[in-house]
Design a protein around this motif. Structure first.
Motif, PDB file in Angstrom:
ATOM      1  N   MET A   1       1.002  44.811  98.936  1.00  0.00           N
ATOM      2  CA  MET A   1      -0.202  44.956  98.144  1.00  0.00           C
ATOM      3  C   MET A   1       0.059  45.958  97.034  1.00  0.00           C
ATOM      4  O   MET A   1       0.570  47.042  97.264  1.00  0.00           O
ATOM      5  CB  MET A   1      -1.347  45.434  99.042  1.00  0.00           C
ATOM      6  CG  MET A   1      -2.589  45.755  98.255  1.00  0.00           C
ATOM      7  SD  MET A   1      -4.081  45.920  99.224  1.00  0.00           S
ATOM      8  CE  MET A   1      -3.867  47.482  99.990  1.00  0.00           C
ATOM      9  N   THR A   2      -0.307  45.616  95.826  1.00  0.00           N
ATOM     10  CA  THR A   2      -0.145  46.479  94.675  1.00  0.00           C
ATOM     11  C   THR A   2      -1.469  47.148  94.350  1.00  0.00           C
ATOM     12  O   THR A   2      -2.495  46.493  94.259  1.00  0.00           O
ATOM     13  CB  THR A   2       0.329  45.665  93.448  1.00  0.00           C
ATOM     14  OG1 THR A   2       1.536  45.004  93.780  1.00  0.00           O
ATOM     15  CG2 THR A   2       0.543  46.568  92.259  1.00  0.00           C
ATOM     16  N   VAL A   3      -1.411  48.459  94.182  1.00  0.00           N
ATOM     17  CA  VAL A   3      -2.606  49.219  93.816  1.00  0.00           C
ATOM     18  C   VAL A   3      -2.646  49.337  92.303  1.00  0.00           C
ATOM     19  O   VAL A   3      -1.659  49.715  91.671  1.00  0.00           O
ATOM     20  CB  VAL A   3      -2.589  50.625  94.453  1.00  0.00           C
ATOM     21  CG1 VAL A   3      -3.764  51.453  93.977  1.00  0.00           C
ATOM     22  CG2 VAL A   3      -2.577  50.515  95.961  1.00  0.00           C
ATOM     23  N   ARG A   4      -3.792  48.993  91.726  1.00  0.00           N
ATOM     24  CA  ARG A   4      -3.989  49.128  90.282  1.00  0.00           C
ATOM     25  C   ARG A   4      -5.224  49.984  90.054  1.00  0.00           C
ATOM     26  O   ARG A   4      -6.272  49.720  90.621  1.00  0.00           O
ATOM     27  CB  ARG A   4      -4.206  47.772  89.611  1.00  0.00           C
ATOM     28  CG  ARG A   4      -3.080  46.789  89.736  1.00  0.00           C
ATOM     29  CD  ARG A   4      -1.791  47.174  89.085  1.00  0.00           C
ATOM     30  NE  ARG A   4      -1.905  47.467  87.676  1.00  0.00           N
ATOM     31  CZ  ARG A   4      -0.948  48.059  86.976  1.00  0.00           C
ATOM     32  NH1 ARG A   4       0.159  48.445  87.560  1.00  0.00           N
ATOM     33  NH2 ARG A   4      -1.104  48.314  85.706  1.00  0.00           N
ATOM     34  N   TYR A   5      -5.074  50.984  89.232  1.00  0.00           N
ATOM     35  CA  TYR A   5      -6.201  51.818  88.855  1.00  0.00           C
ATOM     36  C   TYR A   5      -6.692  51.372  87.480  1.00  0.00           C
ATOM     37  O   TYR A   5      -5.891  51.140  86.580  1.00  0.00           O
ATOM     38  CB  TYR A   5      -5.806  53.294  88.832  1.00  0.00           C
ATOM     39  CG  TYR A   5      -5.449  53.818  90.195  1.00  0.00           C
ATOM     40  CD1 TYR A   5      -6.408  53.914  91.187  1.00  0.00           C
ATOM     41  CD2 TYR A   5      -4.151  54.203  90.490  1.00  0.00           C
ATOM     42  CE1 TYR A   5      -6.093  54.389  92.454  1.00  0.00           C
ATOM     43  CE2 TYR A   5      -3.822  54.684  91.753  1.00  0.00           C
ATOM     44  CZ  TYR A   5      -4.799  54.767  92.725  1.00  0.00           C
ATOM     45  OH  TYR A   5      -4.483  55.236  93.971  1.00  0.00           O
ATOM     46  N   ASN A   6      -7.998  51.267  87.336  1.00  0.00           N
ATOM     47  CA  ASN A   6      -8.593  50.850  86.075  1.00  0.00           C
ATOM     48  C   ASN A   6      -9.154  52.014  85.272  1.00  0.00           C
ATOM     49  O   ASN A   6      -9.131  51.992  84.052  1.00  0.00           O
ATOM     50  CB  ASN A   6      -9.713  49.830  86.328  1.00  0.00           C
ATOM     51  CG  ASN A   6      -9.187  48.573  86.950  1.00  0.00           C
ATOM     52  OD1 ASN A   6      -8.250  47.965  86.449  1.00  0.00           O
ATOM     53  ND2 ASN A   6      -9.775  48.165  88.063  1.00  0.00           N
ATOM     54  N   THR A   7      -9.688  53.011  85.982  1.00  0.00           N
ATOM     55  CA  THR A   7     -10.272  54.170  85.320  1.00  0.00           C
ATOM     56  C   THR A   7      -9.804  55.422  86.030  1.00  0.00           C
ATOM     57  O   THR A   7     -10.084  55.621  87.219  1.00  0.00           O
ATOM     58  CB  THR A   7     -11.819  54.108  85.329  1.00  0.00           C
ATOM     59  OG1 THR A   7     -12.234  52.872  84.749  1.00  0.00           O
ATOM     60  CG2 THR A   7     -12.412  55.260  84.539  1.00  0.00           C
ATOM     61  N   ILE A   8      -9.091  56.263  85.294  1.00  0.00           N
ATOM     62  CA  ILE A   8      -8.523  57.494  85.851  1.00  0.00           C
ATOM     63  C   ILE A   8      -9.215  58.684  85.205  1.00  0.00           C
ATOM     64  O   ILE A   8      -9.265  58.797  83.978  1.00  0.00           O
ATOM     65  CB  ILE A   8      -7.000  57.554  85.603  1.00  0.00           C
ATOM     66  CG1 ILE A   8      -6.316  56.374  86.309  1.00  0.00           C
ATOM     67  CG2 ILE A   8      -6.428  58.899  86.050  1.00  0.00           C
ATOM     68  CD1 ILE A   8      -4.840  56.214  85.982  1.00  0.00           C
ATOM     69  N   LEU A   9      -9.752  59.552  86.036  1.00  0.00           N
ATOM     70  CA  LEU A   9     -10.414  60.770  85.587  1.00  0.00           C
ATOM     71  C   LEU A   9      -9.461  61.932  85.795  1.00  0.00           C
ATOM     72  O   LEU A   9      -8.887  62.080  86.877  1.00  0.00           O
ATOM     73  CB  LEU A   9     -11.691  60.994  86.406  1.00  0.00           C
ATOM     74  CG  LEU A   9     -12.582  62.188  86.103  1.00  0.00           C
ATOM     75  CD1 LEU A   9     -13.988  61.922  86.621  1.00  0.00           C
ATOM     76  CD2 LEU A   9     -12.060  63.492  86.672  1.00  0.00           C
ATOM     77  N   VAL A  10      -9.280  62.744  84.768  1.00  0.00           N
ATOM     78  CA  VAL A  10      -8.510  63.975  84.930  1.00  0.00           C
ATOM     79  C   VAL A  10      -9.407  65.148  84.573  1.00  0.00           C
ATOM     80  O   VAL A  10     -10.047  65.170  83.529  1.00  0.00           O
ATOM     81  CB  VAL A  10      -7.192  63.987  84.116  1.00  0.00           C
ATOM     82  CG1 VAL A  10      -7.425  63.874  82.628  1.00  0.00           C
ATOM     83  CG2 VAL A  10      -6.361  65.228  84.443  1.00  0.00           C
ATOM     84  N   ALA A  11      -9.471  66.101  85.499  1.00  0.00           N
ATOM     85  CA  ALA A  11     -10.283  67.302  85.311  1.00  0.00           C
ATOM     86  C   ALA A  11      -9.442  68.345  84.592  1.00  0.00           C
ATOM     87  O   ALA A  11      -8.349  68.682  85.038  1.00  0.00           O
ATOM     88  CB  ALA A  11     -10.747  67.831  86.671  1.00  0.00           C
ATOM     89  N   VAL A  12      -9.952  68.849  83.463  1.00  0.00           N
ATOM     90  CA  VAL A  12      -9.209  69.839  82.680  1.00  0.00           C
ATOM     91  C   VAL A  12     -10.055  71.086  82.469  1.00  0.00           C
ATOM     92  O   VAL A  12     -11.258  71.005  82.259  1.00  0.00           O
ATOM     93  CB  VAL A  12      -8.740  69.265  81.325  1.00  0.00           C
ATOM     94  CG1 VAL A  12      -7.709  68.167  81.528  1.00  0.00           C
ATOM     95  CG2 VAL A  12      -9.900  68.741  80.500  1.00  0.00           C
ATOM     96  N   ASP A  13      -9.398  72.244  82.577  1.00  0.00           N
ATOM     97  CA  ASP A  13     -10.099  73.514  82.380  1.00  0.00           C
ATOM     98  C   ASP A  13      -9.280  74.517  81.573  1.00  0.00           C
ATOM     99  O   ASP A  13      -9.689  75.655  81.414  1.00  0.00           O
ATOM    100  CB  ASP A  13     -10.513  74.124  83.720  1.00  0.00           C
ATOM    101  CG  ASP A  13      -9.322  74.500  84.597  1.00  0.00           C
ATOM    102  OD1 ASP A  13      -8.157  74.385  84.145  1.00  0.00           O
ATOM    103  OD2 ASP A  13      -9.564  74.919  85.740  1.00  0.00           O
ATOM    104  N   GLY A  14      -8.134  74.086  81.057  1.00  0.00           N
ATOM    105  CA  GLY A  14      -7.300  74.986  80.268  1.00  0.00           C
ATOM    106  C   GLY A  14      -6.219  75.683  81.068  1.00  0.00           C
ATOM    107  O   GLY A  14      -5.353  76.340  80.501  1.00  0.00           O
TER     108      GLY A  14
END
Length: 150
Positions: A1-14
């Motif tokens: 089974m292949t995992v595909r991500y469609n929307t990736i959130l990255v939290a940034v704070d500096g």
């Protein structure tokens, strides 16, 4: 089974940890041809601790955050990510990221650094990344290492 991500959130704070998380999120976004959400939450609890509401604090925080996020967006686009969205919100970062923002944007992967800027909060009530891991409805990647350059 292949995992595909469609929307990736990255939290940034500096923080340096957030920069490492950003670099990995960019690579994953390219590999999965996924939308990348750059998210920063202005922590309103910090302002409440000061003792009184001051709109100047929020205005400066928003300007600094937008400057940082626009730099991240430009870097992601230069690296080849075609769909980059900036999200700036107010509240508790751990709650807003894990629940509100992730659900609103149908996120299927959250990428965050192992620690961030707020060492006092981490000591007293736990880190943002720990809370996200426990409460997010999607996959979570906690970044501890630097991205390897090939």
């Amino acid at each position: 089974m292949t995992v595909r991500y469609n929307t990736i959130l990255v939290a940034v704070d500096g923080s340096d940890e957030a920069k490492r998380a950003f670099r990995k999120a960019v690579l994953l976004s390219k590999d999965h041809d996924a939308k990348l959400l750059l998210v920063h939450i202005v922590d309103t609890r910090s302002a409440a601790a000061v003792g009184h509401y001051n709109q100047t604090i929020f205005s400066e925080a928003e300007q600094n955050a937008m400057g940082m996020m626009n730099e991240y967006k430009e870097l992601a686009e230069k690296e080849g990510v075609s769909d980059v969205t900036v999200v700036l919100d107010y509240g508790s970062p751990k709650v807003k990221i894990a629940r509100d923002v992730a659900q609103k944007h149908n996120v299927d992967l959250i990428v965050t650094g192992a620690t961030g800027l707020n060492a006092v909060e981490r000591f007293l009530i736990g880190s943002v990344s720990q809370h996200i891991t426990r409460n997010a409805a999607c996959d979570v990647l906690i970044v501890r290492t630097e991205t390897e350059v090939k």
